[in-house]
Write an enzyme that holds these catalytic residues in place. Structure first.
Site, PDB file in Angstrom:
ATOM      1  N   CYS A  37       0.835  -1.210   0.000  1.00 34.80           N
ATOM      2  CA  CYS A  37       0.000   0.000   0.000  1.00 34.80           C
ATOM      3  C   CYS A  37       0.865   1.254   0.000  1.00 34.80           C
ATOM      4  O   CYS A  37       0.525   2.254  -0.630  1.00 34.80           O
ATOM      5  CB  CYS A  37      -0.929   0.014   1.215  1.00 34.80           C
ATOM      6  SG  CYS A  37      -2.071  -1.371   1.237  1.00 34.80           S
TER       7      CYS A  37
ATOM      8  N   ARG B 277      -7.874  -3.977  -3.377  1.00 33.14           N
ATOM      9  CA  ARG B 277      -7.334  -2.843  -4.150  1.00 33.14           C
ATOM     10  C   ARG B 277      -8.297  -2.534  -5.297  1.00 33.14           C
ATOM     11  O   ARG B 277      -8.142  -3.047  -6.405  1.00 33.14           O
ATOM     12  CB  ARG B 277      -5.941  -3.199  -4.679  1.00 33.14           C
ATOM     13  CG  ARG B 277      -4.975  -3.552  -3.577  1.00 33.14           C
ATOM     14  CD  ARG B 277      -3.583  -3.829  -4.069  1.00 33.14           C
ATOM     15  NE  ARG B 277      -2.806  -4.467  -3.023  1.00 33.14           N
ATOM     16  CZ  ARG B 277      -2.296  -3.834  -1.971  1.00 33.14           C
ATOM     17  NH1 ARG B 277      -2.446  -2.534  -1.842  1.00 33.14           N
ATOM     18  NH2 ARG B 277      -1.621  -4.491  -1.051  1.00 33.14           N
TER      19      ARG B 277
END
Lengths: 73, 239
Positions: B76, B153
């Site tokens: 991330c 995601r």
């Protein structure tokens, strides 16, 4: 609030947006004048209206007397 | 006779209740409808790192709403750096960025400050603190098969009228490709501006696909237009 700090002073975007509203201005002009993205101008102005630091006249936005006091303090 | 009938009816009622409890009581709550391409994006008002924002605040701009699994995790972090690096390119295309994860606003603030301090990259786009999963649920960002506590995601491309124009889902293990996101935006904006479609691997400057003709007349006229056609239904042209 995104426009007022916990101590009652204006945040950076709050101040620059209010400054851009010393004269009546539409949202796009406030965004250009303050250098703050339009989406954030919309969000901050919502809070400024609730705090009575700004008022809306149709599609134009302007700082109130209370807002001018904040700006000049 | 009357008493027997009442007892008989009572037994049936008990049977029905037992059958209902067996089949229906343990069913899960209905899953909310997922967003669809071409449909209005679910509205929201959310706490973000730049204050409270609503979907409608982005009206007039394209919006990339994207989720990440969690703050302070390595993949991330690489993605946030990459999104920050394309932020200005996106803004030049009238596109705003809005991140989201199921973390608190304090975690988000600490993380973006950490990224600036340790990696030298300033994150200027807002990030939704979706602790109650309200936005994540509305957009179907949580994939229980992967994780029940994190968002996958996901990328939602929302146009200036608030319509969902593209959706991309990546698993927890795999970081997204920023150049593909820019390419997707370029392709969507080109399609809108010129009423055309874009072929596989298209990038700005490449020839575009002319939509197939709907009538025989259009097909015949097309040949005379000087388009580059492999066949009547498959024509390309320069923009």
């Amino acid at each position: 609030m995104a426009c007022i700090n916990p101590d009652g002073t204006l945040t950076r975007p709050g101040r620059s947006i209010l400054e851009a509203m010393r004269q009546p201005a539409p949202l796009n002009q406030v965004s250009t004048g303050s250098g703050v993205p339009l989406y954030r101008v919309r969000s901050v102005i919502r809070e400024l209206l609730v705090a009575e630091l700004a008022y809306a006249d149709g599609e134009l936005y302007q700082v109130t007397e209370k807002g001018i006091e904040k700006l000049d303090s | 006779m009357g008493v027997s009938f009442v007892l008989y009816a009572l037994n049936i009622a008990i049977d029905i209740k037992e059958v209902f409890m067996m089949c229906c009581e343990n069913t899960t709550a209905p899953t909310p409808a997922l967003p669809r391409l071409g449909s209005p994006a679910p509205s929201f008002e959310a706490v973000t790192t730049l204050g409270t924002l609503r979907l409608e605040d982005f009206k007039g701009s394209w919006l990339i709403l994207f989720s990440h699994p969690a703050d302070f995790t390595p993949v991330c972090t690489t993605e946030f750096i990459a999104f920050a690096e394309i932020h200005e390119d996106l803004r030049q295309r009238n596109v705003e960025l809005l991140g989201l994860s199921i973390d608190s606003v304090y975690s988000h603030i600490a993380w973006v400050r950490n990224i600036e301090e340790k990696m030298g990259v300033k994150v200027n786009f807002p990030v939704i603190a979706d602790l109650n999963k309200e936005v994540a649920t509305a957009y179907g960002m949580v994939m229980p098969g992967e994780s029940k506590t994190e968002t996958s995601r996901c990328v939602f491309v929302i146009d200036p009228n608030g319509i969902i124009r593209a959706m991309v889902y990546y698993p927890l293990t795999t970081g997204r490709n920023m150049q593909e996101i820019i390419r997707l935006i370029d392709a969507l904006q080109t399609s809108d501006k010129h009423s055309v479609a874009t072929p596989a691997n298209w990038k700005p400057g490449d020839k575009i696909i002319v939509p197939p003709p709907n009538t025989q007349d259009m097909a015949e006229d097309r040949v005379k237009e000087g388009l580059e056609c492999n066949d009547w239904y498959f024509c390309r042209k320069e923009l």
